[in-house]
Structures are given as C-alpha cells and as structure tokens.
Design a protein around this motif. Structure first.
Motif, mmCIF file in Angstrom:
data_model
loop_
_atom_site.group_PDB
_atom_site.id
_atom_site.type_symbol
_atom_site.label_atom_id
_atom_site.label_comp_id
_atom_site.label_asym_id
_atom_site.label_seq_id
_atom_site.Cartn_x
_atom_site.Cartn_y
_atom_site.Cartn_z
ATOM 1 N N ARG A 2 0.840 -1.198 0.000
ATOM 2 C CA ARG A 2 0.000 0.000 0.000
ATOM 3 C C ARG A 2 0.877 1.250 0.000
ATOM 4 O O ARG A 2 1.965 1.254 0.557
ATOM 5 C CB ARG A 2 -0.897 0.016 1.234
ATOM 6 N N TYR A 56 4.188 4.347 8.694
ATOM 7 C CA TYR A 56 4.285 4.988 7.386
ATOM 8 C C TYR A 56 5.760 5.225 7.100
ATOM 9 O O TYR A 56 6.455 5.859 7.896
ATOM 10 C CB TYR A 56 3.486 6.287 7.370
ATOM 11 N N VAL A 80 3.027 1.126 5.387
ATOM 12 C CA VAL A 80 2.517 1.798 4.199
ATOM 13 C C VAL A 80 3.613 2.716 3.673
ATOM 14 O O VAL A 80 4.202 3.495 4.433
ATOM 15 C CB VAL A 80 1.245 2.628 4.523
#
Length: 102
Positions: A2, A56, A80
């Motif tokens: 992702r 992230y 991600v």
C-alpha cells in the motif's frame, strides 16, 4: 504494498513515520518526530519498529521506503509506503526542518 500520499499521512493524527534515509540526509531536511532507522540497519533494528500501529515509511523519493515497506510487511508490521518521499512532502508545502548540509 500500500502507498499513501504525503498530504494524506500528514492529515492523520499521531501517524508513526519511519524515515529510512541515511543520517547525512536527515541533516539536510527532516520531518520532526520521525523514527529514524537507515534502510541498511533495518534488519538488525526491526525490534524498534512498533507493531501495534500502522507505520508509514518515507525516504528521499520513494524507492528505499518501498523496499523497507515490503520487508516490514513480510515481518508482520502493518506498513505503508509514503509515495514521493520527503521530496514530495517538501514540494507539497508540508512542514520540514531544514538543516545544514555537510
């Protein structure tokens, strides 16, 4: 894998951002409050990466963070990739701390 834009991750409350750039890159521009683990040290420092939240991952333009994201996912971390890296973050007008490049 992702991915998320810098603007989207910046809009999140309490996002955990892992910066996988090298220390000399962090002296040039950085996002305050990040967890800093260079990509080359990620394997031995995996235990420092939180597993109870989404992480992230950011680098300069997105290549190293994509590698790190894939590695983290393979090791059970909800990771991600931040597309475009800190370059896109900066170009989007999001807050960065600029420092003296050596």
């Amino acid at each position: 894998m992702r991915s998320i834009s810098p603007e989207e991750v910046h809009a999140l409350d309490d996002a955990v951002i892992l910066d996988v750039r090298e220390p000399h890159e962090l002296t040039q521009a950085r996002i305050d409050g990040t967890l800093d683990i260079p990509l080359g040290e990620l394997v031995e420092r995996l235990g420092e990466v939180p597993r109870d939240t989404t992480v992230y991952v950011i680098c300069h333009v997105g290549g190293r963070s994509a590698q790190a994201t894939q590695y983290l996912e393979a090791n059970g971390v909800d990771a991600v990739n931040i597309s475009g890296g800190i370059l896109q973050w900066y170009q989007s007008g999001l807050p960065v701390t600029l420092g003296g490049a050596s």
